[in-house]
Design a protein around this motif. Structure first.
Motif, PDB file in Angstrom:
ATOM      1  N   TRP A  23      54.485  11.962  22.285  1.00  0.00           N
ATOM      2  CA  TRP A  23      54.161  10.555  22.525  1.00  0.00           C
ATOM      3  C   TRP A  23      54.201  10.253  24.019  1.00  0.00           C
ATOM      4  O   TRP A  23      53.378   9.514  24.543  1.00  0.00           O
ATOM      5  N   PHE A  24      55.200  10.831  24.711  1.00  0.00           N
ATOM      6  CA  PHE A  24      55.293  10.626  26.152  1.00  0.00           C
ATOM      7  C   PHE A  24      54.035  11.126  26.845  1.00  0.00           C
ATOM      8  O   PHE A  24      53.462  10.428  27.681  1.00  0.00           O
ATOM      9  N   TRP A  25      53.608  12.338  26.500  1.00  0.00           N
ATOM     10  CA  TRP A  25      52.436  12.909  27.167  1.00  0.00           C
ATOM     11  C   TRP A  25      51.157  12.165  26.815  1.00  0.00           C
ATOM     12  O   TRP A  25      50.269  12.028  27.655  1.00  0.00           O
ATOM     13  N   LEU A  26      51.073  11.657  25.591  1.00  0.00           N
ATOM     14  CA  LEU A  26      49.922  10.849  25.219  1.00  0.00           C
ATOM     15  C   LEU A  26      49.880   9.580  26.073  1.00  0.00           C
ATOM     16  O   LEU A  26      48.840   9.218  26.632  1.00  0.00           O
ATOM     17  N   GLY A  27      51.015   8.915  26.201  1.00  0.00           N
ATOM     18  CA  GLY A  27      51.101   7.714  27.029  1.00  0.00           C
ATOM     19  C   GLY A  27      50.826   8.006  28.498  1.00  0.00           C
ATOM     20  O   GLY A  27      50.167   7.229  29.189  1.00  0.00           O
ATOM     21  N   PHE A  28      51.309   9.141  28.976  1.00  0.00           N
ATOM     22  CA  PHE A  28      51.096   9.552  30.364  1.00  0.00           C
ATOM     23  C   PHE A  28      49.602   9.741  30.641  1.00  0.00           C
ATOM     24  O   PHE A  28      49.078   9.262  31.648  1.00  0.00           O
ATOM     25  N   GLY A  29      48.926  10.434  29.743  1.00  0.00           N
ATOM     26  CA  GLY A  29      47.485  10.643  29.898  1.00  0.00           C
ATOM     27  C   GLY A  29      46.702   9.341  29.825  1.00  0.00           C
ATOM     28  O   GLY A  29      45.742   9.136  30.571  1.00  0.00           O
ATOM     29  N   LEU A  30      47.111   8.446  28.949  1.00  0.00           N
ATOM     30  CA  LEU A  30      46.444   7.147  28.846  1.00  0.00           C
ATOM     31  C   LEU A  30      46.649   6.313  30.109  1.00  0.00           C
ATOM     32  O   LEU A  30      45.754   5.563  30.510  1.00  0.00           O
ATOM     33  N   CYS A  31      47.806   6.460  30.746  1.00  0.00           N
ATOM     34  CA  CYS A  31      48.037   5.763  32.020  1.00  0.00           C
ATOM     35  C   CYS A  31      47.065   6.266  33.092  1.00  0.00           C
ATOM     36  O   CYS A  31      46.562   5.479  33.899  1.00  0.00           O
ATOM     37  N   GLY A  32      46.808   7.561  33.111  1.00  0.00           N
ATOM     38  CA  GLY A  32      45.834   8.110  34.045  1.00  0.00           C
ATOM     39  C   GLY A  32      44.447   7.541  33.808  1.00  0.00           C
ATOM     40  O   GLY A  32      43.731   7.182  34.745  1.00  0.00           O
ATOM     41  N   ASN A  33      44.070   7.449  32.544  1.00  0.00           N
ATOM     42  CA  ASN A  33      42.767   6.852  32.223  1.00  0.00           C
ATOM     43  C   ASN A  33      42.731   5.373  32.605  1.00  0.00           C
ATOM     44  O   ASN A  33      41.689   4.872  33.046  1.00  0.00           O
ATOM     45  N   ALA A  34      43.840   4.682  32.436  1.00  0.00           N
ATOM     46  CA  ALA A  34      43.902   3.266  32.807  1.00  0.00           C
ATOM     47  C   ALA A  34      43.707   3.092  34.313  1.00  0.00           C
ATOM     48  O   ALA A  34      43.050   2.143  34.751  1.00  0.00           O
TER      49      ALA A  34
END
Length: 124
Positions: A23-34
């Protein structure tokens, strides 16, 4: 039967993480896309405010931040396509920042070098 197989295949593509670390890595990747999405939004608003196409400095900083975040994310996933897609991006983004700050410094020095006219009794 084909519809069920297709539905199952599509659902398996959207499998949510089953472990807290994922979940952390999913959120981390989504922050990059944001970071990448919002940089274009900010550039658009900045251009609208000035009535012409302009790229604010924050655009380049967000580009670097988004690149670093997504590069770390793809390194963690060991995804060669993502790594190759982001590893060289930092070069033009950094270069644009160098050019922007170099021009800003040159403009400041040029403004200091302009002689200021004085109204003194000797000049009259």
């Amino acid at each position: 039967m084909t519809e069920l197989l297709l539905a199952y295949s599509l659902l398996s593509l959207w499998s949510l993480p089953d472990e807290p670390g994922k979940w952390f890595w999913l959120g981390f990747g989504l922050c990059g896309n944001a970071c990448f999405f919002t940089r274009f939004l900010i550039q658009w608003l900045h251009s609208e405010r000035h009535g012409e196409s302009r790229v604010p400095i924050i655009f380049w900083w967000q580009s670097i931040l988004g690149t670093i975040i997504l590069l770390i994310y793809f390194l963690h996933r060991r995804d060669p396509v993502g790594i190759l897609g982001y590893i060289v991006n930092i070069i033009p983004y950094s270069r644009n920042l160098v050019l922007v700050y170099r021009k800003r410094r040159a403009d400041q020095l040029a403004a200091l070098a302009v002689p200021v006219p004085r109204d003194t009794p000797a000049d009259q």
